[in-house]
Design an enzyme around this catalytic site. Structure first.
Site, mmCIF file in Angstrom:
data_model
loop_
_atom_site.group_PDB
_atom_site.id
_atom_site.type_symbol
_atom_site.label_atom_id
_atom_site.label_comp_id
_atom_site.label_asym_id
_atom_site.label_seq_id
_atom_site.Cartn_x
_atom_site.Cartn_y
_atom_site.Cartn_z
ATOM 1 N N HIS A 21 -5.688 11.149 1.338
ATOM 2 C CA HIS A 21 -6.238 10.434 0.185
ATOM 3 C C HIS A 21 -6.475 8.963 0.519
ATOM 4 C CE1 HIS A 21 -5.745 9.774 -4.490
ATOM 5 N NE2 HIS A 21 -6.826 9.194 -4.008
ATOM 6 N N GLU B 222 -3.341 6.640 -0.391
ATOM 7 C CA GLU B 222 -4.384 5.985 -1.201
ATOM 8 C C GLU B 222 -4.488 4.497 -0.860
ATOM 9 O OE1 GLU B 222 -4.169 6.232 -5.509
ATOM 10 O OE2 GLU B 222 -6.293 6.657 -5.665
#
Ligand code: ZN
Length: 345
Positions: A6, A286
Site C-alpha cells: 500500500h 501507506e
C-alpha cells in the site's frame, strides 16, 4: 523480501497538479473548451526520479523494505469531480504516471491502478481501464472506490449485482482490489482520519453478511488501514455474523478478505495480529501518506510500520514471513512474474 502492498505516489511532479487544477476548474464551469490537454503536461524523467529518490525510495532503503505496490494518490482520485469523461482522462494520466515510475524503478515499484469511476456510473465501465493497466502496463491490482460520491455513501453496497461485471473482469485478469475511498467532500468527515476508516468498516460489514464470495470464490479484496474499526470490534462483527446464520469470521474471510498493516502504533498492530488470522494480513505502510512525521513517544515515523510487525509479541518468524511476503504473493498472483528479484539496496 519485504513487499509493501500500500503505497501512493504522493510526491508527484508539480505540473500534474497544474493540470488537475485546470481540469477541475473546467469541469466545475462545465466548459469543455477550457479543459487542459494531455499534451500540455510537462513531467520529465528527472523530475520523477527526484521525487521518488528523495522520498519513497529513500524510505524503502532506510527501513529495509524491497518492493512497494504503488498507485496514484488516493485522496486525489476525486471520483466525485466532473463526469465520467473527466474521471477517465484523469485516471489514465495518473496510471500512466505510475507506469513511468515502475519503468524507472522496476525492482522497487509495481503498479496498481486508479479506476475511472464516477457517481451513478456502473462499475463495469471501469473494466476496460483495469484491463489496459494489467495487460499493457503490467499492473497487479486496482483501487476500487466503494463511494465515488466522495463522502455521501449513496452507491449500492459492494455486494450488489451493480458491481458484479467489474468483479468478473478482476477474476478474468487474476487481480485483487484494495477497497479505497478518495478525498472527502462531506464536511462532517476528515478524509484520512474518519472517512477512510468509516469506508473500511462499512465494506467489511457489507461483505460478511453477503453471498458475494459464494458467487466469486476467488475474488480477493484488501481492506486497508488495518481494516478500519474491524479488529478492535471483532467480537461485535463475529456476533453479528453468527446471529445472522453466517460462519465464523475466520471462515468468511479466509480466501477473500485481507487487511493491511497501516496502523500507526504498536498496540494497534498487536491487536490486529492477535485477532485476525496471520494468513489474512498483508504488510503495508501507506508511506508517504496519511500520517507524516515522527511519533515523539518512539522517535520513529508513525508510518514506519515494519518495526511494529517485528515487535508484535505473538508472531513467529514464519508468521512474519507470511505478512511481509508470502501473503502478498497469494493475493497478488501477478507479482510472481514480476517480483522475483530482490531489490538492490
Ligand atoms: Zn491509501
Amino acid at each position: 523480501m519485504i513487499i509493501d502492498c500500500h503505497g501512493h505516489y504522493t510526491t508527484e511532479p508539480k505540473d500534474l497538479h497544474r493540470f488537475r487544477k485546470e481540469q477541475i476548474a473546467a469541469a466545475n464551469a462545465k466548459d469543455k473548451t477550457a479543459l487542459p490537454s494531455r499534451a500540455s503536461l510537462k513531467m520529465s524523467d528527472d523530475e520523477i526520479r527526484e521525487s521518488i529518490e528523495q522520498n519513497q525510495l529513500k524510505l524503502q532503503r532506510e527501513r529495509g523494505t524491497d518492493l512497494t505496490i504503488f498507485s496514484p494518490r488516493a485522496s486525489g482520485m476525486g471520483h466525485h469531480i466532473g463526469d465520467e469523461s473527466i474521471s477517465f482522462e484523469w485516471s489514465q494520466i495518473c496510471n500512466d504516471l505510475i507506469h513511468r515510475v515502475c519503468a524507472l524503478y522496476p525492482k522497487n515499484f509495481i503498479g496498481v491502478c486508479q479506476l475511472p469511476q464516477s457517481p451513478g456510473v456502473p462499475p463495469k465501465n471501469s473494466a476496460a481501464e483495469l484491463e489496459r493497466c494489467v495487460k499493457e502496463l503490467g499492473f497487479v491490482g486496482c483501487n476500487l472506490n466503494p463511494d465515488p460520491s466522495g463522502g455521501y455513501f449513496n452507491s449500492p453496497p459492494l455486494t450488489e449485482k451493480w458491481w458484479y461485471p467489474f468483479y468478473e473482469k478482476m477474476i478474468e485478469l487474476d487481480v485483487p482490489a484494495m477497497i479505497h475511498v478518495s478525498g472527502c467532500c462531506n464536511p462532517a468527515m476528515h478524509t484520512t482520519g474518519s472517512y477512510y476508516l468509516n469506508a473500511d468498516t462499512m465494506a467489511f460489514m457489507q461483505l460478511i453478511l453477503s453471498d458475494l464470495f459464494k458467487d466469486f470464490p476467488t475474488l480477493k479484496l484488501i481492506i486497508p488501514h488495518g481494516g478500519g474499526a474491524v479488529p478492535f470490534h471483532w467480537g461485535r462483527f463475529r456476533g453479528l455474523a453468527l446471529n445472522n446464520g453466517r460462519p465464523e469470521l475466520d471462515e468468511i474471510i479466509k480466501n477473500n478478505i485481507f487487511f493491511d498493516t497501516c496502523v500507526y502504533h504498536q498496540p494497534g498492530i498487536n491487536l490486529l495480529t492477535d485477532v485476525v488470522p496471520v494468513e489474512n494480513i498483508l504488510f503495508a505502510s501507506e508511506m508517504v501518506g496519511a500520517v507524516k512525521g515522527v511519533d515523539p513517544k518512539t522517535g520513529f515515523n508513525f508510518d514506519d510500520t515494519k518495526r511494529y510487525i517485528e515487535k508484535a509479541p505473538r508472531l513467529s518468524d514464519a508468521d512474519r514471513a507470511k505478512i511481509f511476503e508470502g501473503n502478498a504473493r497469494r493475493v497478488y498472483p501477478r507479482l510472481k512474474t514480476k517480483a522475483t528479484v530482490k531489490a538492490a539496496v
